[in-house]
Write a protein that holds these residues in place. Structure first.
Motif, PDB file in Angstrom:
ATOM      1  N   UNK A  12      40.974 142.313 -21.282  1.00  0.00           N
ATOM      2  CA  UNK A  12      40.694 142.948 -22.571  1.00  0.00           C
ATOM      3  C   UNK A  12      41.800 142.701 -23.582  1.00  0.00           C
ATOM      4  N   UNK A  13      43.048 142.738 -23.130  1.00  0.00           N
ATOM      5  CA  UNK A  13      44.187 142.429 -24.009  1.00  0.00           C
ATOM      6  C   UNK A  13      44.049 141.028 -24.601  1.00  0.00           C
ATOM      7  N   UNK A  14      43.767 140.076 -23.732  1.00  0.00           N
ATOM      8  CA  UNK A  14      43.633 138.690 -24.180  1.00  0.00           C
ATOM      9  C   UNK A  14      42.467 138.539 -25.147  1.00  0.00           C
ATOM     10  N   UNK A  15      41.366 139.238 -24.854  1.00  0.00           N
ATOM     11  CA  UNK A  15      40.174 139.136 -25.707  1.00  0.00           C
ATOM     12  C   UNK A  15      40.454 139.648 -27.112  1.00  0.00           C
ATOM     13  N   UNK A  16      41.218 140.730 -27.225  1.00  0.00           N
ATOM     14  CA  UNK A  16      41.551 141.290 -28.548  1.00  0.00           C
ATOM     15  C   UNK A  16      42.349 140.274 -29.364  1.00  0.00           C
ATOM     16  N   UNK A  63      53.563 138.047 -21.812  1.00  0.00           N
ATOM     17  CA  UNK A  63      53.364 139.347 -21.172  1.00  0.00           C
ATOM     18  C   UNK A  63      54.265 139.485 -19.952  1.00  0.00           C
ATOM     19  N   UNK A  64      54.593 140.705 -19.616  1.00  0.00           N
ATOM     20  CA  UNK A  64      55.393 140.962 -18.403  1.00  0.00           C
ATOM     21  C   UNK A  64      54.534 140.797 -17.154  1.00  0.00           C
ATOM     22  N   UNK A  65      53.253 141.160 -17.258  1.00  0.00           N
ATOM     23  CA  UNK A  65      52.404 141.114 -16.063  1.00  0.00           C
ATOM     24  C   UNK A  65      52.104 139.698 -15.590  1.00  0.00           C
ATOM     25  N   UNK A  66      52.277 138.700 -16.443  1.00  0.00           N
ATOM     26  CA  UNK A  66      52.080 137.317 -16.003  1.00  0.00           C
ATOM     27  C   UNK A  66      53.111 136.915 -14.949  1.00  0.00           C
TER      28      UNK A  66
END
Length: 458
Positions: free
Chosen positions: A264-268, A286-289
Motif C-alpha cells: 500500500x505504501x508503494x502504491x500511494x 525504506x527501512x523494511x527493505x
C-alpha cells in the motif's frame, strides 16, 4: 550504511556488487548509496546487433513478394534471436547500468511477448530499456504500439465490426489491473478502441483508420469516443492499477510473501504521477527493505544465477548454443517465455531436477565437471547429429577468466569471500563442511561456495 545492506541492495537492484565497489560505498549514508545506484543507470545503452543477415531481414519486402526467401529469413531470424539472448546476458554481466538492466529484465517478464522476428525483438528490448525507470503511462502506450506486442496478442487482426479482444484482455488482466478489476463488457468495449492499431511489415506503428471503430464506447461506466490512449488513461485512474503494479514490484524485489501494508505504501507513491523511478527510490530508502526477513530470502531466477556467476568469473562457451541449453535445463530461456503470463517466480524456479543442475553447474562451468543433457528439443537433436554422444556425463568446453576473479576477489581472505558470495545464514552442516575444506585453493573454494544451496538465495 552497513556493507551487508549495500550487498543486499545491489543483489536485488542489480546482479551483485564487486568487493572493491562495496568498499568504496561502505560507510556512506543510505541516501548517497541509493543516489549513486540511480545515477549509474541514468544513461541508456541500447542493445542492437547489426549483421548482413539482420540488414537483409530489415530490407525484405512483404512475404507475398517472395515467400521462399521470407521463410529463409525467418529461419535466420530465429538463429539471430539466440545470438541476441547471449548478447543480452553478456550486457547484464558487464554493464555498469545495473539498475536499468535489472528493471529491463523485470519488465520483460511483465509486458511479455514472444516473437521470431529479430528486428521486432530488438525494438521491443529497446523500449523496455528506455522506459524501465520512466513514466508508466508513457511506457504502457509505447508497449501497446510495439510490433512485437501487436503481433503476439493479435491486435493486427483487431478490426471494426470484428474486434479481437486478446490484447484488451491482457492489458487489464496482466499488465495494469489484475483479475477482478474489470468486466467482460469493459474488455469488449476497450477492444473496440484498439481496432486498427497495427504495424507495417518493417515494424512501424500505424492506425488504420478504415479498420478503427470511431463510435461511442462505454468503459468503466463512462461513455465517449475513446481511442486506445484514452482507454489506458482511464485504466490508470483506477486505484487498482497502482496497487497491482506495486504488488508486482514488491513480490519481485522484496519478498515472495505479500505484505499489504508495505504494498500500500508503494502504491500511494506510485499513483502520484506513475513514476517508476520515484517508486523504486522510495522502496530502496525504506527501512523494511533491509530487515532480516527480507535479506537472503528470495530464490535467484536462472538468469539471475547465470549473470551473477558470469560477473564473478567471466565465462564463455566454445559452442555458444550450449549456453542456451543450460538455460533450458535451468527452466528459463531468455526471450522464450512459456506464455503471456511469463515465468512464475519464487519457489517455482526450483524442483528436484533444476536444483541438481543448479548445484552442479559451478563445477561444470569452472572445474570441467560433467552434466546430463536430458531436455529434448531443436538444439539437442542437432547436437546429437554432430556429436553422437550420450546425453549423460557430457563435458562442455568452457573458457574461464580466472584473472578477473583474482583481480576482484584475490585480496579477500576465505571468510570475506564466503560473506561476499553467501547472503543468507548457513546451517550447521554447511558450516562444518566449509570448515573441513582445505583452503589452499581460492578458486576451488569459490566454486564450492557457489555450489551450496544457500548460494541460490539473494
Amino acid at each position: 550504511m552497513k556493507s551487508t545492506h549495500i550487498q543486499h541492495l545491489y543483489q536485488r537492484a542489480g546482479f551483485g556488487i564487486s568487493p572493491k565497489k562495496l568498499e568504496k560505498l561502505s560507510g556512506l549514508k543510505k541516501k548517497e548509496v541509493v543516489k549513486k545506484l540511480f545515477k549509474s543507470s541514468k544513461s541508456i545503452t541500447h542493445l542492437y546487433m547489426s549483421t548482413p543477415d539482420i540488414d537483409a531481414f530489415m530490407k525484405a519486402d512483404t512475404p507475398k513478394s517472395d515467400p521462399k526467401k521470407f521463410r529463409e529469413l525467418i529461419k535466420v531470424s530465429r538463429s539471430k534471436l539466440k545470438d541476441y539472448n547471449l548478447a543480452w546476458v553478456d550486457k547484464m554481466s558487464t554493464s555498469n547500468e545495473e539498475l536499468r538492466e535489472r528493471m529491463t529484465l523485470f519488465w520483460a517478464n511483465h509486458f511479455v511477448v514472444r516473437t521470431n522476428n529479430i528486428v521486432f525483438s530488438q525494438r521491443y528490448n529497446a523500449t523496455l530499456r528506455k522506459y524501465a525507470l520512466g513514466n508508466f503511462r508513457d511506457f504502457v502506450i509505447a508497449i501497446a504500439k510495439e510490433p512485437a506486442m501487436l503481433s503476439y496478442l493479435n491486435n493486427q487482426q483487431n478490426r471494426k465490426g470484428k474486434p479481437n479482444e486478446n490484447f484488451a484482455r491482457e492489458l487489464m488482466e496482466l499488465f495494469t489491473l489484475g483479475i477482478g478489476s474489470y468486466t467482460e463488457k469493459d474488455i469488449k468495449e476497450s477492444a473496440r478502441a484498439f481496432t486498427g492499431w497495427g504495424h507495417t511489415f518493417k515494424g512501424e506503428f500505424v492506425l488504420r483508420k478504415k479498420q478503427h471503430d470511431f463510435g461511442e464506447k462505454e468503459f468503466f461506466g463512462v461513455k465517449g469516443n475513446f481511442s486506445g490512449e484514452d482507454i489506458i488513461d482511464l485504466i490508470l485512474k483506477r486505484p487498482e492499477c497502482a496497487q497491482f503494479i506495486a504488488k508486482k514490484i514488491y513480490l519481485h524485489f522484496v519478498n515472495d510473501i505479500p505484505n499489504e501494508g508495505r504494498i500500500g505504501e508503494l502504491a500511494i507513491v506510485f499513483r502520484e504521477n506513475y513514476s517508476i523511478d520515484e517508486v523504486m527510490r522510495y522502496l530502496f530508502m525504506t527501512n523494511w527493505f533491509y530487515e532480516e526477513d527480507v535479506i537472503g530470502q528470495k530464490i535467484k531466477s536462472p538468469i539471475d544465477l547465470l549473470v551473477q556467476l558470469k560477473r564473478t568469473i567471466p565465462f564463455s562457451f566454445k559452442k555458444p548454443k550450449e549456453f542456451i541449453y543450460i538455460q533450458k535445463l535451468l527452466g528459463q530461456v531468455l526471450l522464450e517465455p512459456p506464455n503471456v503470463a511469463g515465468w512464475a517466480e519464487g519457489k517455482s524456479w526450483i524442483d528436484s531436477n533444476t536444483m541438481m543442475v543448479r548445484l552442479k553447474l559451478p563445477s561444470v562451468l569452472f572445474m570441467n565437471g560433467t552434466i546430463a543433457f536430458d531436455v529434448k528439443g531443436e538444439f539437442e537433436d542437432s547436437y546429437e547429429k554432430f556429436n553422437k554422444k550420450s546425453n549423460f556425463n557430457r563435458r562442455l568446453t568452457v573458457t574461464k577468466n580466472w584473472e578477473v576473479f583474482h583481480k576482484n576477489y584475490g585480496h579477500l581472505n576465505y571468510e570475506e569471500l564466503y560473506h561476499h558470495l553467501i547472503s543468507t545464514t548457513t546451517n550447521k552442516g554447511t558450516q562444518e563442511f566449509l570448515q573441513s575444506l582445505k583452503k589452499t585453493n581460492k578458486q576451488e573454494f569459490c566454486v564450492q561456495l557457489m555450489s551450496l544451496p544457500e548460494y541460490q538465495l539473494c
